[in-house]
Structure formats: structure tokens, C-alpha cells
Write a protein that holds these residues in place. Structure first.
Motif, PDB file in Angstrom:
ATOM      1  N   ILE A 112      -6.101  -1.421   7.781  1.00  0.00           N
ATOM      2  CA  ILE A 112      -6.393  -1.663   6.373  1.00  0.00           C
ATOM      3  C   ILE A 112      -7.907  -1.783   6.233  1.00  0.00           C
ATOM      4  O   ILE A 112      -8.532  -2.633   6.873  1.00  0.00           O
ATOM      5  N   GLU A 113      -8.472  -0.915   5.428  1.00  0.00           N
ATOM      6  CA  GLU A 113      -9.915  -0.921   5.213  1.00  0.00           C
ATOM      7  C   GLU A 113     -10.285  -2.041   4.236  1.00  0.00           C
ATOM      8  O   GLU A 113      -9.505  -2.384   3.347  1.00  0.00           O
ATOM      9  N   GLU A 114     -11.461  -2.577   4.412  1.00  0.00           N
ATOM     10  CA  GLU A 114     -11.963  -3.597   3.482  1.00  0.00           C
ATOM     11  C   GLU A 114     -12.135  -2.974   2.100  1.00  0.00           C
ATOM     12  O   GLU A 114     -12.471  -1.801   1.968  1.00  0.00           O
ATOM     13  N   PHE A 115     -11.867  -3.747   1.074  1.00  0.00           N
ATOM     14  CA  PHE A 115     -12.057  -3.288  -0.301  1.00  0.00           C
ATOM     15  C   PHE A 115     -12.459  -4.474  -1.154  1.00  0.00           C
ATOM     16  O   PHE A 115     -12.303  -5.627  -0.757  1.00  0.00           O
TER      17      PHE A 115
ATOM     18  N   LEU B  82      -3.657  -2.208  -6.016  1.00  0.00           N
ATOM     19  CA  LEU B  82      -3.047  -1.653  -4.814  1.00  0.00           C
ATOM     20  C   LEU B  82      -1.568  -1.387  -5.006  1.00  0.00           C
ATOM     21  O   LEU B  82      -1.042  -0.415  -4.486  1.00  0.00           O
ATOM     22  N   SER B  83      -0.883  -2.222  -5.734  1.00  0.00           N
ATOM     23  CA  SER B  83       0.555  -2.054  -5.911  1.00  0.00           C
ATOM     24  C   SER B  83       0.888  -0.927  -6.872  1.00  0.00           C
ATOM     25  O   SER B  83       2.034  -0.614  -7.105  1.00  0.00           O
ATOM     26  N   GLN B  84      -0.133  -0.295  -7.439  1.00  0.00           N
ATOM     27  CA  GLN B  84       0.110   0.764  -8.404  1.00  0.00           C
ATOM     28  C   GLN B  84      -0.049   2.149  -7.807  1.00  0.00           C
ATOM     29  O   GLN B  84      -0.153   3.125  -8.515  1.00  0.00           O
TER      30      GLN B  84
ATOM     31  N   ASN C 120      -4.576  -6.953   9.654  1.00  0.00           N
ATOM     32  CA  ASN C 120      -4.953  -6.006  10.707  1.00  0.00           C
ATOM     33  C   ASN C 120      -4.624  -6.556  12.093  1.00  0.00           C
ATOM     34  O   ASN C 120      -4.250  -5.798  12.988  1.00  0.00           O
ATOM     35  N   LYS C 121      -4.730  -7.855  12.261  1.00  0.00           N
ATOM     36  CA  LYS C 121      -4.360  -8.483  13.536  1.00  0.00           C
ATOM     37  C   LYS C 121      -2.857  -8.317  13.785  1.00  0.00           C
ATOM     38  O   LYS C 121      -2.433  -8.011  14.901  1.00  0.00           O
ATOM     39  N   ILE C 122      -2.053  -8.514  12.746  1.00  0.00           N
ATOM     40  CA  ILE C 122      -0.608  -8.309  12.858  1.00  0.00           C
ATOM     41  C   ILE C 122      -0.320  -6.851  13.218  1.00  0.00           C
ATOM     42  O   ILE C 122       0.473  -6.566  14.125  1.00  0.00           O
ATOM     43  N   LEU C 123      -0.966  -5.921  12.518  1.00  0.00           N
ATOM     44  CA  LEU C 123      -0.741  -4.500  12.780  1.00  0.00           C
ATOM     45  C   LEU C 123      -1.126  -4.127  14.206  1.00  0.00           C
ATOM     46  O   LEU C 123      -0.429  -3.356  14.872  1.00  0.00           O
ATOM     47  N   GLN C 124      -2.229  -4.685  14.678  1.00  0.00           N
ATOM     48  CA  GLN C 124      -2.649  -4.431  16.057  1.00  0.00           C
ATOM     49  C   GLN C 124      -1.619  -4.991  17.033  1.00  0.00           C
ATOM     50  O   GLN C 124      -1.264  -4.339  18.015  1.00  0.00           O
ATOM     51  N   ASN C 125      -1.102  -6.184  16.761  1.00  0.00           N
ATOM     52  CA  ASN C 125      -0.118  -6.829  17.629  1.00  0.00           C
ATOM     53  C   ASN C 125       1.170  -6.011  17.756  1.00  0.00           C
ATOM     54  O   ASN C 125       1.791  -5.994  18.819  1.00  0.00           O
TER      55      ASN C 125
ATOM     56  N   LEU D 244       0.857  -1.169   0.000  1.00  0.00           N
ATOM     57  CA  LEU D 244       0.000   0.000   0.000  1.00  0.00           C
ATOM     58  C   LEU D 244       0.902   1.230   0.000  1.00  0.00           C
ATOM     59  O   LEU D 244       2.123   1.110   0.040  1.00  0.00           O
ATOM     60  N   ARG D 245       0.315   2.396  -0.007  1.00  0.00           N
ATOM     61  CA  ARG D 245       1.116   3.613  -0.089  1.00  0.00           C
ATOM     62  C   ARG D 245       2.101   3.733   1.074  1.00  0.00           C
ATOM     63  O   ARG D 245       3.265   4.074   0.874  1.00  0.00           O
ATOM     64  N   ASP D 246       1.666   3.474   2.295  1.00  0.00           N
ATOM     65  CA  ASP D 246       2.504   3.659   3.477  1.00  0.00           C
ATOM     66  C   ASP D 246       2.788   2.369   4.224  1.00  0.00           C
ATOM     67  O   ASP D 246       3.232   2.402   5.374  1.00  0.00           O
ATOM     68  N   LEU D 247       2.520   1.232   3.590  1.00  0.00           N
ATOM     69  CA  LEU D 247       2.652  -0.039   4.294  1.00  0.00           C
ATOM     70  C   LEU D 247       2.999  -1.151   3.311  1.00  0.00           C
ATOM     71  O   LEU D 247       2.403  -1.235   2.237  1.00  0.00           O
TER      72      LEU D 247
END
Length: 143
Positions: A129-132, A140-142, A117-122, A10-13
Motif C-alpha cells: 500500500i503506497e502512502e497517500f 478509496l472505497s469509491q 503493510n506489515k500484515i501484508l508482508q507477514n 482498495l481495488r484489489d485488497l
């Protein structure tokens, strides 16, 4: 020998599988915080030994998180730390922090938004990360 499989960009992740001899060694999360060091960060080595003025000049911190289901051995820890430290261009305004985390059920989940999201929370990230729509996954990679 290690190899990487970027499973999310993603842009920042970014999230990677790090493979060693064909087996997953670790997950690695690289997060562009777009913020300076926090007060908690400033207590970490080697930052705790640096001059406050020099630390405050850094405007953007990347967080590199090494996540595994058990503690990495010293050799693998050093390998991953040295490898991923080259992913960030250090400047007088940008720096990074590398931390290791243990998540016991890490490999029990699929690589999907819920487990990411579980990893990020941990790891204590504020990123969610919002659902899409799954059809948009390729784009996403673009960013």
C-alpha cells in the motif's frame, strides 16, 4: 455472533476486523491476486489432489488470510472459513485459498498504512500500500 468492520477497501485488497461479542477476533485480508494458482498453492490440500488440467483452468485466485496474535481455536477457525468462503464467487475461472497466520504483535499497532503493510508482508503478499494524503482516505472505497 460475529460482526465485521471493513477498515480498508482498495481495488484489489480489503482488510476487516472481525468482532466476536464486541472484541476483535481476527483481522481478515482478502486479496484479489489477478493471477492463477502458484506452484506453491498447488501443493496445498485439496489442490494437491486435483487434476493439473483443472487447476490450470483457474485464472484468478483470491487469497483470504485470517490473521490473529495466537492460533484460532477450531470453532472460530471453522466459523471464519465458512463465513469468508461466501465472499468469493467461485466460477470455473475463479477460486480462492484461505490460510491462517499468527502475528504476535498484531494488536500493538494502529490501523494505518504502516501496520497494514506489515500484515501484508507477514502473510507473504506482494501487495504494498503506497502512502497517500490522509484527506483522500474517504475516496478509496469509491474505486
Amino acid at each position: 455472533m460475529i460482526s465485521l468492520n471493513r477498515i480498508l477497501k482498495l481495488r484489489d485488497l480489503e482488510i476487516f476486523h472481525v468482532l466476536k461479542n464486541g472484541n476483535i477476533l481476527s483481522y481478515v485480508v482478502i486479496e484479489d491476486t489477478r493471477n492463477p494458482f502458484t506452484e506453491e498453492d498447488k501443493k496445498l490440500e485439496p489442490l494437491c489432489y486435483m487434476d493439473e488440467e483443472d487447476i490450470n483452468k483457474i485464472l484468478n485466485v483470491f487469497r483470504i488470510s485470517l490473521i490473529n496474535d495466537e492460533k484460532l481455536n477450531e470453532e472460530d477457525s471453522i466459523l471464519l472459513r465458512s463465513y469468508f468462503s461466501d465472499f468469493v464467487n467461485n466460477t470455473n475461472l475463479t477460486n480462492f485459498i484461505i490460510k491462517e497466520y499468527i502475528q504476535e504483535d498484531l494488536y500493538d499497532n494502529e490501523d494505518d498504512i504502516k501496520s497494514f503493510n506489515k500484515i501484508l508482508q507477514n502473510i507473504g503478499s506482494n501487495y504494498i500500500i503506497e502512502e497517500f494524503d490522509e484527506r483522500n482516505w474517504i475516496y478509496l472505497s469509491q474505486d
